[in-house]
Enzyme design. Structure first.
Site, PDB file in Angstrom:
ATOM      1  N   GLY A 298       0.673  -1.198  -0.046  1.00  0.00           N
ATOM      2  CA  GLY A 298       0.022   0.007   0.048  1.00  0.00           C
ATOM      3  C   GLY A 298       0.847   1.177   0.052  1.00  0.00           C
ATOM      4  CG  ASP A 299       3.697   1.896   3.264  1.00  0.00           C
ATOM      5  OD1 ASP A 299       2.494   2.327   3.376  1.00  0.00           O
ATOM      6  OD2 ASP A 299       4.192   1.047   3.794  1.00  0.00           O
TER       7      ASP A 299
END
Length: 344
Positions: A298-299
Site C-alpha cells: 500500500g505504501d
C-alpha cells in the site's frame, strides 16, 4: 518541467521505523495474538516478540515506516535527486544511523528529529503465506515535536513543497504538526494528502482524523480501512465504491481542489471516487509463487501514485504508476525495489 522545478516538491511526515521482518508460523501469530493483514501498535504483551523473531526466524532489517516507504518509492520513481523530503523522529542509536544512511542513499532529503532518550522505533513484520501483519513499537517515533517542524531549516521544506503526504499513523504522534502543514497547504493552494492507514486509526483516532479530513485533497486507504471508516461513521454500508464516494463528498476546507478517494483492494481493482462517480482500475496480475510479501504494498502504491501526481499527470497515469510500484515491491522482501524503475 526542468528537474530544478521538482526540488523538494513532495514532503512526507510520519513515523520512521526499522522493519524487523521474518517469515513466521501460525503458532507465533497465535502466541502474540496477531492477525494477518492488520497493523497495530505494540502492547506490553508484544514486546518480547522482537527478540524472539530474531532468535527463532531468519530476520531482515529494512528501513520502513509507512510514510517514509511511500516517499522513498516516489523518489525512486521520479529519479530526480532531492525531489522529496521527509521528517519524523528517530533515536540516537545504530538503528537511527542505519535509517538515515538508507533514506539518504535513496535520494530523500531527510530532516529527522533525534530524540535523546528513546530508541529508534521498530516494526515487527510477521509474514505467513506472503500476507503480512505489522506490530509497531514507536519508541522515538512517538517523540516528534512540533517545535522541530517550526525550526526555519525545517519549515523551509514545508514552504518549498507543493504536495504533502502524511500517513494516518502520524495522527497518534503529532496532530499539531499535521495542523500546521494542512493549513499551510490550504492557504497556499497546495495539495494535501493523507491515508486512512489502519482500522485502529479510523476507530480510536476518529476525532483527529475528522479534524483533518476537510484539508485532504486525496484520501488513500485499503478496503478493510474503508469499511471500518464506514462502520465508525454509521454509514451502514460495506460497499467500497459507495464508501469511496461518501468520503470524497465530505466537507472541504477550501474549494481549490475537489477531493479524490483512492481505495486499493489487494488483487481486486483500485477504486477511485471523484465528482460523485467511481472509476475502477485493474491491478497487475501476479502469480502466487511470485509473491514474496505484501509488506509495503500500500505504501508503494501511494509512492508511485504521488510520483505522477507531482508531475500533474492524469489520475489514470497516477494509478498505473501506483500499481506498477506495488507490483515491484510485493515480489521482494519489505518495501524495497531494484536500482531503476521500468515504468513508462
Amino acid at each position: 518541467m526542468a528537474s530544478s522545478n521538482y526540488d523538494g516538491i513532495l514532503l512526507g511526515m510520519g513515523n520512521p521505523l526499522l522493519d524487523i521482518s521474518a517469515v513466521v508460523d501460525e503458532d507465533f501469530l497465535t502466541k502474540y495474538d496477531v492477525k494477518l493483514n492488520n497493523a497495530i501498535l505494540a502492547e506490553e504483551k508484544h514486546l518480547p516478540m522482537y527478540d524472539e523473531m530474531s532468535s527463532k526466524f531468519n530476520v531482515e532489517y529494512i528501513a520502513g515506516g509507512a510514510t517514509q516507504n511511500s516517499i522513498k518509492v516516489a523518489q525512486w520513481m521520479l529519479q530526480i535527486p532531492g525531489a522529496t523530503s521527509y521528517m519524523g523522529s528517530i533515536g540516537k542509536d545504530k538503528y537511527g544511523e542505519a535509517m538515515k544512511k538508507d533514506a539518504t542513499a535513496a535520494g530523500v532529503n531527510v530532516h529527522y528529529y533525534e530524540d535523546e532518550s528513546a530508541p529508534t522505533g521498530t516494526c515487527g513484520v510477521c509474514v505467513v503465506g506472503g500476507e503480512r501483519s505489522l506490530i509497531a513499537n514507536l519508541s522515538a517515533a512517538n517523540c516528534y515535536k512540533v517545535d522541530h517542524l517550526k525550526k526555519p531549516e525545517n519549515w523551509a521544506l514545508v514552504e518549498k513543497a507543493k504536495f504533502y503526504y502524511i500517513a494516518g499513523f502520524f495522527l497518534t504522534v503529532s496532530p499539531e504538526s499535521i495542523q500546521l502543514v494542512s493549513e499551510h497547504a490550504a492557504d497556499n493552494n497546495k495539495v494535501f494528502t493523507m491515508n486512512l492507514s489502519a482500522p485502529f486509526i479510523c476507530e480510536f483516532f476518529k476525532d483527529a482524523q475528522e479534524k483533518f479530513l476537510p484539508y485532504m485533497d486525496f484520501v488513500f486507504g485499503n478496503e478493510t480501512e474503508a469499511r471500518t471508516f464506514s462502520k465508525v461513521h454509521g454509514w451502514e454500508t460495506e460497499d467500497v465504491e459507495q464508501i469511496a464516494i461518501k468520503i470524497s463528498q465530505l466537507p472541504k476546507a477550501t474549494g481549490t481542489y475537489k477531493r479524490t478517494t483512492v481505495i486499493t483492494q489487494g488483487a481486486d481493482p483500485v477504486v477511485v471516487a471523484e465528482d460523485g462517480k467511481v472509476t475502477k482500475y485493474p491491478v497487475i496480475r501476479l502469480s502466487k509463487e511470485k509473491l514474496v510479501d505484501t509488506n509495503g504494498a500500500g505504501d508503494a502504491f501511494v509512492g508511485g501514485f504521488m510520483s505522477q501526481l507531482v508531475k500533474e499527470k492524469s489520475i489514470e497515469e497516477c494509478v498505473k504508476a501506483g500499481c506498477y510500484a506495488s507490483n515491484v515491491v510485493i515480489q521482494r522482501s519489505g518495501c524495497t525495489y531494484p536500482e531503476k524503475p521500468d515504468f513508462n
